[in-house]
Design a protein around this motif. Structure first.
Motif, short mmCIF file in Angstrom:
data_model
loop_
_atom_site.label_atom_id
_atom_site.label_comp_id
_atom_site.label_asym_id
_atom_site.label_seq_id
_atom_site.Cartn_x
_atom_site.Cartn_y
_atom_site.Cartn_z
N TYR A 102 -2.27 -16.10 0.88
CA TYR A 102 -3.27 -15.27 0.20
C TYR A 102 -2.99 -15.26 -1.29
CZ TYR A 102 -4.42 -13.97 4.92
OH TYR A 102 -4.78 -14.02 6.24
N GLY A 103 -3.94 -15.79 -2.06
CA GLY A 103 -3.77 -15.88 -3.50
C GLY A 103 -3.69 -14.52 -4.18
N ASN A 104 -2.91 -14.46 -5.25
CA ASN A 104 -2.72 -13.22 -6.02
C ASN A 104 -2.07 -12.10 -5.21
OD1 ASN A 104 -4.09 -14.37 -8.32
ND2 ASN A 104 -6.01 -14.00 -7.23
N ALA A 105 -1.46 -12.45 -4.09
CA ALA A 105 -0.80 -11.45 -3.25
C ALA A 105 0.70 -11.64 -3.29
CB ALA A 105 -1.31 -11.56 -1.81
N VAL A 106 1.41 -10.52 -3.39
CA VAL A 106 2.86 -10.55 -3.38
C VAL A 106 3.36 -9.92 -2.09
CG1 VAL A 106 3.14 -10.63 -5.88
CG2 VAL A 106 2.88 -8.41 -4.76
N HIS A 107 4.60 -9.46 -2.09
CA HIS A 107 5.18 -8.85 -0.89
C HIS A 107 4.46 -7.54 -0.57
CE1 HIS A 107 8.33 -8.83 2.07
NE2 HIS A 107 8.68 -7.58 1.77
N ALA A 108 4.44 -7.17 0.70
CA ALA A 108 3.89 -5.89 1.16
C ALA A 108 2.41 -5.72 0.85
CB ALA A 108 4.69 -4.72 0.57
N PHE A 109 1.64 -6.81 0.90
CA PHE A 109 0.24 -6.73 0.48
C PHE A 109 -0.65 -5.90 1.41
CE2 PHE A 109 0.61 -10.91 2.72
CZ PHE A 109 -0.30 -10.71 3.75
N THR A 110 -0.17 -5.52 2.59
CA THR A 110 -0.97 -4.66 3.48
C THR A 110 -0.64 -3.17 3.31
OG1 THR A 110 0.61 -4.71 5.33
CG2 THR A 110 -1.03 -6.48 5.24
N GLU A 111 0.37 -2.86 2.51
CA GLU A 111 0.87 -1.50 2.40
C GLU A 111 0.29 -0.78 1.18
OE1 GLU A 111 1.88 1.71 2.98
OE2 GLU A 111 3.15 0.60 4.41
N GLU A 112 -0.64 0.15 1.42
CA GLU A 112 -1.31 0.86 0.33
C GLU A 112 -0.33 1.64 -0.55
OE1 GLU A 112 -5.05 2.87 1.15
OE2 GLU A 112 -5.12 1.89 3.12
N ARG A 113 0.72 2.14 0.04
CA ARG A 113 1.68 2.94 -0.73
C ARG A 113 2.50 2.11 -1.71
NH1 ARG A 113 4.91 5.98 3.92
NH2 ARG A 113 4.90 3.82 4.67
N ALA A 114 2.36 0.79 -1.62
CA ALA A 114 3.12 -0.09 -2.52
C ALA A 114 2.51 -0.16 -3.92
CB ALA A 114 3.20 -1.50 -1.93
N GLY A 115 1.35 0.48 -4.12
CA GLY A 115 0.72 0.43 -5.44
C GLY A 115 0.01 -0.90 -5.65
N ASN A 116 -0.41 -1.17 -6.88
CA ASN A 116 -1.16 -2.41 -7.14
C ASN A 116 -0.62 -3.22 -8.31
OD1 ASN A 116 -1.92 -0.83 -9.27
ND2 ASN A 116 -4.05 -0.56 -8.62
N ASP A 117 0.64 -3.02 -8.63
CA ASP A 117 1.28 -3.75 -9.73
C ASP A 117 2.06 -4.94 -9.19
OD1 ASP A 117 2.59 -4.68 -11.94
OD2 ASP A 117 3.53 -2.77 -12.49
N ASN A 118 1.46 -6.12 -9.26
CA ASN A 118 2.11 -7.32 -8.72
C ASN A 118 3.43 -7.64 -9.40
OD1 ASN A 118 -0.04 -7.66 -6.99
ND2 ASN A 118 -0.50 -9.75 -7.61
N SER A 119 3.61 -7.18 -10.64
CA SER A 119 4.82 -7.50 -11.37
C SER A 119 6.06 -6.87 -10.73
CB SER A 119 4.71 -7.04 -12.82
OG SER A 119 4.71 -5.62 -12.92
N LYS A 120 5.85 -5.89 -9.87
CA LYS A 120 6.98 -5.25 -9.18
C LYS A 120 7.45 -6.06 -7.98
CE LYS A 120 5.88 -0.52 -10.63
NZ LYS A 120 5.56 0.86 -10.18
#
Length: 256
Positions: A212-230
């Motif tokens: 999945y493009g532009n997706a990092v770790h934990a991409f299904t977890e809403e509580r992970a926020g939306n900052d890919n740099s983390k």
């Protein structure tokens, strides 16, 4: 008074939505475990079963919500407890230590998953139609179910770790395998990806890997926020598309 009635009605409807779910205490040897079971809705006889393995913080609402959604699709769903009823990480440092223990001791990890499978069958799932899925740490666990040659028909890993100790021998992989992976996940190395793919080929597996493009770790977890740099962040498109991939996969596996 009218507002109070509306609130009460909403609470009642919410409770009804999760009315089928229940905590289930089971065991693996001397370890006491506490999972969450949701009976298949509308199914007749023994319905197929899906084990949901939690992420590194232990059994959580994300895993339970997935079990609930799976039940609405007609599957008996069991959110498993790998760590133990009285062993819940207090923070990320403790979670890292606990999850690493199971990753470093795959036979123990596999034993915990096997216990969950056996419990799900006791709860009414068709023993010939079991799929194991998981998130992050649980995605690794799903793959361990295949590596341990547990009696399952399918494996689904959502943003899970793919690597394993290189001294471990690649074995025959009998269940169908679906890996749903963030293309920019910094926690899964190219070496791990190549090693996993070689493992699937060596094991003569029926496998798929979706990026999945532009997706990092934990991409299904809403509580992970939306900052890919983390390195770990929620991605709505990837979450939706990966769930749809799961639904299609389950239909294929359970139809066979």
């Amino acid at each position: 008074m009218r507002l109070l009635k509306i609130i009460i009605a909403f609470v009642m409807l919410t409770n009804i939505a999760f009315a089928q779910g229940k905590d289930v205490t089971y065991s693996d040897g001397s370890a006491s475990l506490k999972g969450f079971f949701v009976k298949a809705q509308g199914a007749k006889g023994k319905a197929p079963g899906v084990i949901v393995i939690h992420a590194w913080m232990g059994l959580d609402e994300h895993a339970k919500n997935s079990a609930d959604q799976l039940s609405k699709l007609g599957y008996n769903a069991f959110a498993a407890d790998i760590y133990g009823e009285n062993s819940r990480p207090k923070d990320k440092q403790e979670a890292a230590k606990t999850s690493s223990y199971y990753k470093s001791n795959p036979s123990i990890y596999q034993s915990r998953i096997k216990a969950a499978i056996e419990e799900l069958i006791k709860l009414g799932a068709d023993p010939d139609k079991i799929v194991v899925m998981g998130y992050c740490f649980g995605g690794t666990g799903a793959l361990e179910a295949a590596r341990g040659q547990l009696p399952v028909a399918g494996i689904v890993s959502f943003h899970g770790g793919l690597g394993k100790d290189t001294t471990r021998v690649n074995v025959l992989i009998k269940p169908k395998v679906l890996v749903l992976h963030g293309a920019d996940d910094p926690y899964v190395s190219d070496a791990d990806i190549k090693g996993f793919q070689k493992e699937m080929r060596d094991g003569k597996a029926d496998w798929q890997m979706v990026y999945y493009g532009n997706a990092v770790h934990a991409f299904t977890e809403e509580r992970a926020g939306n900052d890919n740099s983390k390195g770990a962040a929620y991605n709505e498109k990837a979450a939706k598309r990966s769930w749809e991939a799961l639904v299609v996969f389950l239909k294929e596996v359970f139809k066979a």
